[in-house]
Design an enzyme around this catalytic site. Sequence first.
Site, PDB file in Angstrom:
ATOM      1  N   GLY A  46       4.685  78.143  37.943  1.00  0.00           N
ATOM      2  CA  GLY A  46       3.899  77.142  37.513  1.00  0.00           C
ATOM      3  C   GLY A  46       4.080  76.137  38.818  1.00  0.00           C
ATOM      4  N   GLN A  51       3.743  68.185  43.362  1.00  0.00           N
ATOM      5  CA  GLN A  51       4.421  68.994  44.683  1.00  0.00           C
ATOM      6  C   GLN A  51       3.575  69.475  45.681  1.00  0.00           C
ATOM      7  OE1 GLN A  51       5.447  71.873  40.971  1.00  0.00           O
ATOM      8  NE2 GLN A  51       7.163  72.266  42.521  1.00  0.00           N
ATOM      9  N   CYS A  99      12.787  76.158  41.008  1.00  0.00           N
ATOM     10  CA  CYS A  99      11.546  75.254  41.389  1.00  0.00           C
ATOM     11  C   CYS A  99      11.253  75.375  42.962  1.00  0.00           C
ATOM     12  CB  CYS A  99      12.047  73.752  41.050  1.00  0.00           C
ATOM     13  SG  CYS A  99      10.624  72.457  41.335  1.00  0.00           S
ATOM     14  N   LEU A 100      10.095  75.416  43.069  1.00  0.00           N
ATOM     15  CA  LEU A 100       9.449  75.522  44.259  1.00  0.00           C
ATOM     16  C   LEU A 100       9.753  74.614  45.156  1.00  0.00           C
ATOM     17  CD1 LEU A 100       5.681  77.266  43.578  1.00  0.00           C
ATOM     18  CD2 LEU A 100       8.084  78.565  44.473  1.00  0.00           C
ATOM     19  N   HIS A 141       9.158  72.334  32.060  1.00  0.00           N
ATOM     20  CA  HIS A 141       9.519  71.945  33.365  1.00  0.00           C
ATOM     21  C   HIS A 141       8.521  71.332  34.255  1.00  0.00           C
ATOM     22  CE1 HIS A 141      11.505  73.611  37.309  1.00  0.00           C
ATOM     23  NE2 HIS A 141      10.048  73.190  37.593  1.00  0.00           N
ATOM     24  N   GLU A 142       7.358  71.785  34.104  1.00  0.00           N
ATOM     25  CA  GLU A 142       6.192  71.500  34.839  1.00  0.00           C
ATOM     26  C   GLU A 142       5.896  69.957  34.426  1.00  0.00           C
ATOM     27  OE1 GLU A 142       5.351  72.768  37.552  1.00  0.00           O
ATOM     28  OE2 GLU A 142       6.502  74.781  36.840  1.00  0.00           O
ATOM     29  N   HIS A 145       7.669  67.313  36.056  1.00  0.00           N
ATOM     30  CA  HIS A 145       7.146  66.889  37.455  1.00  0.00           C
ATOM     31  C   HIS A 145       6.450  65.716  37.322  1.00  0.00           C
ATOM     32  CE1 HIS A 145       8.874  69.924  40.087  1.00  0.00           C
ATOM     33  NE2 HIS A 145       8.636  70.767  39.401  1.00  0.00           N
TER      34      HIS A 145
HETATM   35 NI    NI Z   1       9.509  72.702  39.537  1.00  0.00          NI
END
Ligand code: NI
Length: 176
Positions: A46, A51, A99-100, A141-142, A145
């Site tokens: 995701g 991000q 998480c990226l 989670h997404e 953000h």
């Molecule tokens: Ni993330």
Amino acid sequence: MIRPLLRMGNPLLLQRAAEVESLGTPELLALIDDMRDTMRAAQGVGLAAPQIGVSLRVVIFGVQSSPRYPDAAPVPETVLINPVLTRLTDATEDGWEGCLSVPGMRGLVPRYTRLHYRGTDEHGHIIERIAEDFHARVVQHECDHLDGILYPARIRDMTQFGFNEELFPGQDLQDD
Ligand code: NI
């Protein structure tokens, strides 16, 4: 185009992202193409627009199978704009997340196990689903953000937060 990923500490990741006002525009379609390219290159499940430095309420997610989450049911490939989440249970479950924007780390995060979400795709078609378990976790989670929340802020027991190699020695874990 693959875009650089912002990492934890960048103030843009702590902002509330703005609603998308116009659907189907070339700018929005290009943003989503870049998000897909960036997510795939990083082998993520995701990605949220903030991000890659764009403070708009756009997330993408989806996974057929992930070596990192071998027990997870597939999650449909989805573009979700201006999402609204409604939880359908008070029950939460702890699960490991990465998480990226927090590369190389994992944390044990409680998430609601069942929720309803609604939004549109990039062309304005309504997307409305009930999600459970891993699917529900990814969506939470997404969408966090978009409200400036990174998963470490959700961890209840900080002993369950650390670097992949320390937590899971010998496993080849990537970030998501
Ligand atoms: Ni993330």
